[in-house]
Design an enzyme around this catalytic site. Sequence first.
Site, PDB file in Angstrom:
ATOM      1  N   GLY A  22     -64.166  -1.063  10.956  1.00  0.00           N
ATOM      2  CA  GLY A  22     -62.742  -1.356  10.739  1.00  0.00           C
ATOM      3  C   GLY A  22     -62.475  -2.840  10.812  1.00  0.00           C
TER       4      GLY A  22
ATOM      5  N   LYS B 295     -75.804  -6.607   9.738  1.00  0.00           N
ATOM      6  CA  LYS B 295     -76.920  -5.942  10.444  1.00  0.00           C
ATOM      7  C   LYS B 295     -78.218  -5.955   9.641  1.00  0.00           C
ATOM      8  CE  LYS B 295     -74.076  -2.746   8.523  1.00  0.00           C
ATOM      9  NZ  LYS B 295     -72.783  -2.136   8.618  1.00  0.00           N
TER      10      LYS B 295
ATOM     11  N   GLU C 105     -70.564   3.061   3.819  1.00  0.00           N
ATOM     12  CA  GLU C 105     -71.035   1.817   3.196  1.00  0.00           C
ATOM     13  C   GLU C 105     -70.885   1.952   1.673  1.00  0.00           C
ATOM     14  OE1 GLU C 105     -72.629  -0.999   4.940  1.00  0.00           O
ATOM     15  OE2 GLU C 105     -71.546   0.053   6.493  1.00  0.00           O
TER      16      GLU C 105
ATOM     17  N   LYS D 127     -79.176  -1.228  12.983  1.00  0.00           N
ATOM     18  CA  LYS D 127     -78.534  -1.503  14.277  1.00  0.00           C
ATOM     19  C   LYS D 127     -79.502  -1.245  15.430  1.00  0.00           C
ATOM     20  CE  LYS D 127     -74.021  -0.338  12.289  1.00  0.00           C
ATOM     21  NZ  LYS D 127     -73.137   0.793  11.967  1.00  0.00           N
TER      22      LYS D 127
ATOM     23  N   VAL E 207     -63.734  -6.964   6.903  1.00  0.00           N
ATOM     24  CA  VAL E 207     -64.033  -7.674   8.150  1.00  0.00           C
ATOM     25  C   VAL E 207     -63.483  -9.106   8.097  1.00  0.00           C
ATOM     26  CG1 VAL E 207     -65.862  -8.417   9.729  1.00  0.00           C
ATOM     27  CG2 VAL E 207     -66.110  -6.274   8.476  1.00  0.00           C
TER      28      VAL E 207
ATOM     29  N   GLY F  15     -62.812   5.307   3.418  1.00  0.00           N
ATOM     30  CA  GLY F  15     -63.359   3.942   3.506  1.00  0.00           C
ATOM     31  C   GLY F  15     -64.317   3.727   4.668  1.00  0.00           C
TER      32      GLY F  15
END
Length: 440
Positions: free
Chosen positions: A302, A105, A190, A205, A14, A187
């Site tokens: 992603g 999250k 987690e 979430k 990220v 990928g």
Amino acid sequence: MKVVNVGLIGLGTVGTGTLRILQRNSQEITGRTGREITVTRVAVGDLNKQRDADLEGIVLSGDPMDIARDPAIDIVVEMIGGDDIAKEVVLEAIRHKKHVVTANKALIAVHGNEIFALAEKHNVAVTFEAAVAGGIPVIKAIREGLSANRIEWLAGIINGTCNYILTRMEQDGLGFAEVLSDAQALGYAEADPEFDVEGIDAAHKLTILASIAFGIPLQFDKLHIQGISEITIEDIEYAKELGFRIKHLGIARSSDAGIELRVHPAMVPVDRLIAGVNGVMNATLVQSDAVGPTLYYGAGAGAEPTGSAVVADIVDVVRSMGDIGENSGASPVPQLGFLPGSMPDRQIVPIEDVETAYYLRMKVINRPGVLAAITKIFGDSDISIATILQKSHGANNTEVTIIMLTQIALESNLNQAVTHIRKIDSVTSEIQSIRLENLA
Ligand code: HSE
């Protein structure tokens, strides 16, 4: 033009996506904010690791607190994940009067109430669009776009790994374990795949979505959480035969009894739009009183999809900063959509009191009276049967699989019926039960 200095904490998937977007789209971003946004510092775990990122002019640091405390940084972007170090860093940044953008999250779901209270005290923003459904701006949609509405319920496919596994099981006829290794290799999962497949990630979430939808405090510990590891190919095939698809859903629903907060696999009619959300994609369906149903769909994970949400938060924060140093307070939009304490306390409905329809599957010995015994238990438990399907097995049809769909029933009644059915000698398998959600 005034410059806004940003410090990134974490340069994984990220972080790299976020940096790339800020660099590539700097003209558009400046056009949208009237500010030049510059990443001046990045904190990473391993200073020697080769990175797929342009780090020219950026000071690297091995300690995230360097960024949280740096007087030159205006916005701290936390992308390390987890809820221990991340929490300390975010609290420290807030104490140093920095705005915080996070993709985390777990941090918001578990510690959000404490973090937002401190942010309010220090008059800074904490934004977290990337924490739910990656690149889909669903938080902004609910918090701002639907702010005229009373939200009735929402149901989301908010874990891409579960959705990918269920989709591959259905499309390729593969078992759960086989597809999970594929998801890890690609990928999607987690670091600890149990977070995905046992529903924890989706529960983090959903906790956040429910607070924004209903104005309730974040209360992760009150959710009912089930994953997909018990779902078999048989269930997926029977669901198909009956006109349903199995999806892993996060559901938050307002009822007279309170707010239902539950994460579990569910059978959804195949003709609902959300039933067609396949692979790693995410979607959230929101039912509100004025606009009716709205659906938010897109990439839930992603580098650049999640980076897109992080950068959008940075843009929002910069827009609310005004002239830096003079009016650099938090945005007028409350972090969780409602002013703290403005909504009445709502009870979280215990799962036993939830009412929904069910799919049940069990194997029984094929002899007279077995079905009658089972249906009597349902009648005695105040459960009405909607559909029964029977499939024979064995050379002389010695065993049958019974599949049942019930009408809407109370979960505690269903549990009671299952306990009694288990005691029938002719029932030879565990009883599989999956909730059935019409989402109408
Ligand atoms: N592991 C998560 C998922 C990634 O599968 O959706 C984004 O939170």
